[in-house]
Design an enzyme around this catalytic site. Structure first.
Site, mmCIF file in Angstrom:
data_model
loop_
_atom_site.group_PDB
_atom_site.id
_atom_site.type_symbol
_atom_site.label_atom_id
_atom_site.label_comp_id
_atom_site.label_asym_id
_atom_site.label_seq_id
_atom_site.Cartn_x
_atom_site.Cartn_y
_atom_site.Cartn_z
ATOM 1 N N HIS A 209 -3.997 -4.224 0.827
ATOM 2 C CA HIS A 209 -3.009 -3.277 0.772
ATOM 3 C C HIS A 209 -2.183 -3.542 -0.420
ATOM 4 C CE1 HIS A 209 0.276 -0.378 2.668
ATOM 5 N NE2 HIS A 209 -0.453 0.369 1.898
ATOM 6 N N LYS B 127 -7.388 4.705 3.146
ATOM 7 C CA LYS B 127 -7.001 3.736 3.852
ATOM 8 C C LYS B 127 -8.434 3.729 4.853
ATOM 9 C CE LYS B 127 -2.655 3.748 2.483
ATOM 10 N NZ LYS B 127 -2.009 2.937 1.849
HETATM 11 O O1 SAT Z 1 -0.740 8.576 3.716
HETATM 12 S S1 SAT Z 1 -1.156 7.303 3.035
HETATM 13 O O2 SAT Z 1 -1.924 6.448 3.913
HETATM 14 O O3 SAT Z 1 -2.294 7.688 2.191
HETATM 15 C C1 SAT Z 1 -0.006 6.469 2.230
HETATM 16 C C2 SAT Z 1 0.494 5.253 2.827
HETATM 17 O O4 SAT Z 1 0.792 5.306 4.034
HETATM 18 O O5 SAT Z 1 0.528 4.387 2.316
HETATM 19 MN MN MN Z 2 -0.322 2.643 1.138
#
Ligand code: SAT
Ligand code: MN
Length: 580
Positions: A227, A207
């Protein structure tokens, strides 16, 4: 091992001076390096061997009970000008942010090894791929990065060739939630994350880099970091359409990306390219193309079984790192919704007692190589990516949003994305089940002002020869008794089929104020025990509910002031006026 890149060498030396590790290890991505890390973690009790007969090469990691999800309230975008981060981000002045976070890094690696992890997001030879280096004191992070990214020697070689990379400094610190910060400095392509060892907080390629920093870079360079899952849908006559679909965390992206076609739709095939992130660029012919920057899946475990997602169920039976699931008496991983077996110990390692809540944490995860997925598409490795026919937005909405509708055109599609809302899930710390605005499923991940982001989306229209069609889907609509109206999972292919048929100009719809909605006869629901009435409810557009929805969207857009493009507010007004 070290590097010929002076900037990288200097940065590693500076990080070592600040954090004072006992030793520094440059990671090459080899199997022997992985094996040694696993040995080390087993010896320290940071990994637990699962039943090797039923689950070869599978291990369990239990994170600190206070460290089980992303922490949006501790995540910052630090730009010189506050407006550039926008109301959608927590902001801190970069100088102050460095001061604050460096105080937490000061001496934090004393007694620990500092791992230097070069990685590439996207196929190594792709012009759309980008590299980074994560410095971390967590062997768990190294093991996960080795699965989730192209990590090691080839990435370092590309960094040495290109000379650019995103810098990510990470330490688990002391895991005290009061001393946890996830800081982004998009203006100098760097990240500093301290105090968490979990998922999106700690695996910085995901992220932090591939969405927050990359979205900023993408705006500057004319592409999009989103995303989105990427999935190929092949019809019985061999025509494949690729779809890029944005849903918030824990809303079924992994399930849709590896959908198993139901027996009632013979001849259809589904190909997975990615399950979480898409980097979208316009090629020389003006087509939108996508690559998956990741090489593995960090997916939600609970609910996975042969009926909901057979591909995922099979994929995670070997070479998988489990985080925060329960275990059975014979050492097999266990989670709610698994359908068989029973838990002996819960995700915290305590003897299972239903009074303590679910056995597996609701945000427990698997980490596994994408190539293990039975529906893996070899085009995942294609440097040029795949052409995108349609973009899908969606979320969890009990009410209001129909099963599917199509935007009038690209501009209206940008409004549909900007107006997205979804009920919150366990993927982030906070209350679950509250509807919140989550534009393009990027609320936690857009590294700059949403107003500028929507303008960037709108600007891309003129650069594309044939912009993808834009749709909105909602698998989660409920009746008044709280029952889901739509069966979901594999049956979602029926909706994808209508979508690809729309792309090919083959399927009908009625025009409504919110866009094109299929008539019941336009959807193939043969073989589904679904009353005429239920289908009607699924496809219903209630003008009163939509007037309220559009007013709420107008209020939300207002928060972004004059950064919101006029075209977007114009689209909102047009839809609102059509609703009466
Ligand atoms: O923890 S993560 O950000 O990798 C998973 C998600 O929230 O999509
Ligand atoms: Mn995600």
């Amino acid at each position: 091992m070290t590097t010929t890149n002076a900037a990288l060498r200097d940065w590693v030396a500076d990080a070592a001076k600040l954090t004072r590790p006992d030793r520094i290890q440059w990671c090459d991505g080899s199997q022997s390096e992985r094996d040694a890390l696993i040995e080390l973690m087993l010896a320290r009790g940071e990994l637990i061997t699962l039943n090797q007969e039923t689950h070869p090469h599978c291990y369990l990691h239990r994170s600190d009970p206070s460290d089980v999800a992303r922490v949006e309230h501790l995540t910052y975008v630090c730009t010189r000008n506050r407006e550039d981060a926008g109301p959608n981000n927590n902001w801190m002045d970069p100088a102050e942010a460095h001061r604050k976070v460096d105080a937490l890094f000061d001496g934090c690696m004393h007694g620990r090894t500092m791992y230097v992890v070069p990685y590439c997001m996207g196929p190594i030879g792709s012009p759309y791929a980008r590299c980074g280096v994560e410095i971390t004191d967590s062997p768990y992070v190294v093991l996960n990065m080795r699965i989730m990214t192209r990590m090691g020697v080839p990435a370092l070689q590309r960094i040495e060739r290109d000379g650019t990379f995103v810098r990510g400094l990470h330490s688990i610190g002391d895991l005290d939630p009061e001393r946890r910060l996830i800081m982004h400095f998009p203006e100098d392509l760097s990240i500093k994350s301290v105090g968490s060892g979990y998922g999106g907080n700690a695996l910085l390629g995901k992220k932090c880099h591939a969405l927050r920093i990359a979205s900023w870079q993408a705006r500057d360079e004319g592409w999009l970091a989103e995303h989105m899952l990427i999935v190929g849908v092949e019809s019985p006559d061999g025509e494949t359409h690729y779809l890029a679909c944005a849903f918030p965390s824990a809303c079924g992206k992994t399930n849709l990306a590896m959908l198993v076609p139901p027996a009632t739709l013979p001849g259809w095939k589904v190909w997975t390219i990615g399950d979480d992130i898409a980097w979208l660029s316009i090629d020389g012919e003006g087509r939108l193309r996508a690559i998956n920057p990741e090489s593995g899946f960090f997916g939600v475990v609970p609910g996975t079984n042969p009926k909901t997602n057979r591909n995922a169920y099979e994929m995670i039976r070997r070479n998988t790192i489990y985080t925060n699931v329960a275990v059975t008496a014979d050492g097999q991983p266990w989670w709610e919704g698994l359908a068989d077996g029973k838990p002996a110990r819960d995700w915290q390692g305590r003897p299972y007692d239903p009074a303590n809540g679910p056995a597996a944490h609701p945000n427990s995860r698997f980490t596994v190589a994408a190539s293990q997925n039975p529906s893996y598409s070899p085009l995942t490795e294609a440097p040029e990516g795949v052409p995108i026919s349609a973009i899908l937005f969606g979320g969890r909405r009990r009410k209001v949003a129909p099963l599917v509708y199509e935007a009038r055109d690209w501009r209206h599609g940008v409004l549909v994305g900007a107006g997205m809302a979804s009920e919150t899930t366990a993927a982030a710390v906070g209350k679950v089940g509250v509807v919140r605005r989550d534009p393009m499923a990027m609320k936690p991940f857009c590294g700059y002002n949403f107003g500028d982001y929507w303008a960037h989306w709108l600007n891309l229209e003129g650069k594309m020869s044939k912009p993808p069609r834009v749709f909105h889907v909602n698998w989660f609509r409920q009746d008044n008794d709280g029952r889901f109206l739509w069966p979901g999972f594999g049956e979602n292919l029926r909706v994808l089929r209508w979508i690809v048929d729309r792309c090919a100009g083959r399927s009908g719809a009625r025009e409504t104020p919110i866009g094109f909605v299929p008539e019941p006869r336009d959807l193939d629901v043969r073989g589904l025990a679904l009353g005429e009435d239920t289908l009607g409810k699924l496809l219903e557009v209630d003008p009163a509910a939509w007037r309220a929805e559009m007013d709420d969207i107008a209020g939300y857009l207002d928060d972004f002031g004059n950064r919101v493009p006029d075209t977007l507010t114009g689209e909102q007004r047009k839809t609102r006026a059509a609703l009466g």
